[in-house]
Design a protein around this motif. Structure first.
Motif, PDB file in Angstrom:
ATOM      1  N   PRO A  53      38.760  37.753  43.021  1.00  0.00           N
ATOM      2  CA  PRO A  53      39.128  38.723  42.175  1.00  0.00           C
ATOM      3  C   PRO A  53      38.110  40.041  42.430  1.00  0.00           C
ATOM      4  O   PRO A  53      37.292  40.011  43.298  1.00  0.00           O
ATOM      5  N   LYS A 109      45.455  42.094  38.270  1.00  0.00           N
ATOM      6  CA  LYS A 109      44.563  41.393  37.041  1.00  0.00           C
ATOM      7  C   LYS A 109      43.140  41.624  37.457  1.00  0.00           C
ATOM      8  O   LYS A 109      42.575  40.790  38.241  1.00  0.00           O
ATOM      9  N   GLU A 127      39.992  38.651  37.719  1.00  0.00           N
ATOM     10  CA  GLU A 127      40.721  37.200  37.869  1.00  0.00           C
ATOM     11  C   GLU A 127      41.211  37.030  39.385  1.00  0.00           C
ATOM     12  O   GLU A 127      41.462  37.860  40.143  1.00  0.00           O
ATOM     13  N   TYR A 128      41.155  35.633  39.674  1.00  0.00           N
ATOM     14  CA  TYR A 128      41.702  35.065  40.782  1.00  0.00           C
ATOM     15  C   TYR A 128      43.263  35.102  40.968  1.00  0.00           C
ATOM     16  O   TYR A 128      43.730  34.940  39.995  1.00  0.00           O
TER      17      TYR A 128
END
Length: 500
Positions: free
Chosen positions: A471, A484, A487-488
Motif C-alpha cells: 500500500p 486505493k 490498501e494492498y
C-alpha cells in the motif's frame, strides 16, 4: 582496535557514548564545504569532518526517503524490509531497529524534524515512530523563507537535553526537512550566493534558471547546517560533545531530474562525516565503500551491544577507530543499492524496480522492468519532484541539447547500465553495450545477483511483483487501474514459491 575491544573499553569506563544523528533530506555528497562546494556554507559539517572522519564513499540503501531511513534503522537492504522497502508504505513491526535496542539497554531516545517517513507506522503496531519519541513543539520565532519548515530543530534538541536524565546516554535523531522541495524561488541569489560559483551536473542544462534553482537548494542545505551549529554548541557547553558520536549525512540525493529516486551517483552517494574524539582520530578521509545498512550495527557496537542476526549490514567501527586514512578495509570494495515504487506515477500504482552494485571504479545497474518509464509515465513524470528545473527541461526539450538531457531524465532505459565512475561521475555515458566492458559487466552482474539471492530478494526469487502490491499511504493520482490509498493491490499479492 577491533569493534569488540572498543565496546569492552566503553563498558569498563562506565560511560557509553551519546549518539547524535543529523540527517538532511535530499542532499547529494558533493554539496558540503568539506567536499569543496563553493555554493554552500556548512561550518558544522566541515567541523565534524575536520575534527573527525570524512567518508568519501558513503551510499544510501535507496535513493528515496522512507526506504533508506528504514534500512538505516533495521540494518537491512530494502529488498529485505518488505513494505518498508517501498516509499510511503508501512513499516513491519517484526524488524528490530537500533533505536529500540539502544533504549532497552538504557539509552534515552528522541527526534526532531522528520523521522522515518513518509509512511504509516501506527498501522503495524508501533507505539511511536521507529526513530523514537517526538520533540517538535517549538517553532521558529523569526520569519522564515517559503518552503522551510517552521520547526526550531535546535530548540527542540535543547528541550530534549533538558528533559533527559543526566546519568543516561542518549540517542537523538535530528531529521531536517531541508533541502527537500519546495524552495522559495530566488532565495539563494537573495542570500548572496553567486550564480557563477554553481557547478552544474552534466545531466542538467547549464542555464541561469537551473543555476538559480541549485542555489535555492544550497540555501536550504545551509539551513540544515545552521541548526547543527547550535546543537554542537549546546553539547559543548554541557560538556558532552567529546563523548557524543556525531554523525552528519543525508537520506538521498538532490531533488533534481536524474538524481533523487535514481540509482545514479547523484541519487545514492551521500555526504557523511563522523566525530567522536574519545575514540576516533581526527583529520582523516576514509575511502572504503560504506552503506546505510551499516549504520545500525555500528551504533550498537559503539554502545557495547551485539547487533542481532537480522541485520545484514556490517559495523564500520573498526575502520573508524583504525586511525588510518584512504582504503582501510580491502573487503569493503562494494555496496548494493536498489529502488522500488517512488510515487504513484504509473497505472496500477506500479513502481520502477532496479538494483545496483557500486565498486571503487564502476556502477552497474540492473533495471528489472525496462519496459516501464523510469521517471513515471508521460506527461507527468511524477517520480521527479516538481521544480523550476523540471519545468525548464519540459519546456525546452525540442532543441538538440534539450532533447538529449530530457531523454537522460525520463526516457526508457536498457535492462543493464554500466558507468565508469572516475571518468563519468555524472553517469551519462552508458558503457553496457560496448564489447570492451563485457567482462566487467558480466562480473558485476554475477556479484549483484549472488548478493540478491543470498539476501532473498523477491525480485530474483520469482515473486518480485509483491512489491507492487504494497500500500501507499501518501496521495494517489488518477491513473488507470488500482488507486486505493492505504490498501494492498490484490493483483500482485504473490507468495514465495514453495521449496522444491
Amino acid at each position: 582496535m577491533a569493534p569488540s575491544a572498543l565496546a569492552g573499553v566503553a563498558r569498563l569506563q562506565g560511560r557509553r557514548p551519546n549518539i547524535l544523528l543529523a540527517i538532511s533530506d535530499d542532499q547529494s555528497w558533493a554539496h558540503t564545504g568539506a567536499a569543496g562546494c563553493k555554493t554552500v556554507n556548512t561550518p558544522a559539517f566541515d567541523r565534524v569532518a575536520r575534527e573527525g572522519v570524512l567518508f568519501a564513499n558513503a551510499f544510501a540503501a535507496a535513493p528515496q526517503c522512507s526506504p533508506n531511513r528504514a534500512s538505516l534503522l533495521t540494518g537491512r537492504h530494502i529488498w529485505q524490509n518488505e513494505e518498508a522497502g517501498t516509499h510511503a508504505s508501512n513499516f513491519p513491526r517484526k524488524f528490530p531497529v537500533y533505536t529500540d535496542l539502544l533504549e532497552a539497554s538504557g539509552y534515552v531516545l528522541g527526534y526532531t524534524g522528520k523521522p522515518w517517513g513518509p509512511g504509516n507506522w501506527e498501522i503495524t503496531g508501533w507505539p511511536r515512530n521507529p526513530a523514537g519519541p517526538e520533540f517538535n513543539k517549538i517553532n521558529m520565532k523569526e520569519k522564515i523563507p517559503q518552503g522551510i519548515r517552521k520547526t526550531d530543530y535546535a530548540a527542540n534538541f535543547k528541550a530534549f537535553l533538558d528533559s533527559q536524565p543526566k546519568d543516561k546516554p542518549f540517542c537523538f535523531w535530528y531529521g531536517c526537512k531541508e533541502p527537500h522541495r519546495e524552495y522559495e524561488q530566488g532565495v539563494g541569489l537573495r542570500a548572496g550566493k553567486k550564480i557563477e560559483d554553481v557547478v552544474v551536473p552534466p545531466f542538467l542544462p547549464d542555464t541561469p534558471e537551473i543555476r538559480s534553482d541549485i542555489l535555492d537548494y544550497c540555501f536550504e542545505i545551509d539551513w540544515f547546517d545552521r541548526h547543527l551549529v547550535r546543537m554542537l554548541r549546546m553539547l559543548e557547553e554541557a560538556g558532552e560533545l567529546d563523548n557524543t558520536i556525531v554523525v552528519v549525512t543525508s537520506d538521498n540525493g538532490m531533488p533534481f531530474p536524474r538524481a533523487k529516486a535514481n540509482l545514479y551517483e547523484y541519487g545514492t552517494h551521500m555526504p557523511l562525516a563522523i566525530r567522536w574524539p574519545a575514540r576516533v582520530k581526527a583529520g582523516r578521509v576514509i575511502e572504503d565503500l560504506t552503506s546505510f545498512v551499516d549504520f545500525a550495527p555500528t551504533f550498537l557496537e559503539a554502545a557495547g551491544l551485539t547487533p542481532p542476526p537480522t541485520m545484514t549490514g556490517r559495523s564500520f567501527l573498526d575502520i573508524l577507530a583504525s586511525g588510518k586514512s584512504g582504503r582501510v578495509d580491502p573487503t569493503r570494495d562494494k555496496v548494493f543499492t536498489g529502488r522500488e515504487r517512488h510515487t504513484h506515477a504509473r497505472p496500477d500504482n506500479l513502481g520502477y524496480p532496479a538494483r545496483a552494485i557500486r565498486t571503487h571504479d564502476y556502477l552497474y545497474i540492473l533495471n528489472l522492468k525496462p519496459d516501464r518509464w523510469p521517471a513515471g509515465d508521460p506527461e507527468g513524470f511524477f517520480d521527479i519532484d516538481g521544480s523550476p528545473s523540471k519545468t525548464y527541461m519540459l519546456e525546452n526539450r525540442t532543441s538538440a541539447e534539450g532533447k538529449r538531457l530530457f531523454a537522460l531524465a525520463v526516457a526508457k532505459r536498457p535492462a543493464e547500465e554500466l558507468y565508469d565512475i572516475k571518468a563519468d561521475p555524472g553517469c551519462v555515458n552508458n558503457l553496457a553495450a560496448l564489447a570492451k566492458y563485457a567482462a566487467i559487466q558480466k562480473k558485476l552482474r554475477a556479484e549483484l545477483e549472488q548478493a540478491l539471492t543470498e539476501q532473498k530478494d523477491p525480485r530474483v526469487l520469482g515473486y518480485g511483483d509483491v512489491f507492487d502490491s504494497y500500500p501507499r499511504y501518501s496521495a494517489m493520482r488518477d491513473y488507470p487501474g488500482f488507486k486505493k490509498q492505504g490498501e494492498y493491490n490484490p493483483k500482485f499479492q504473490v507468495k514465495p514459491p514453495l521449496p522444491r
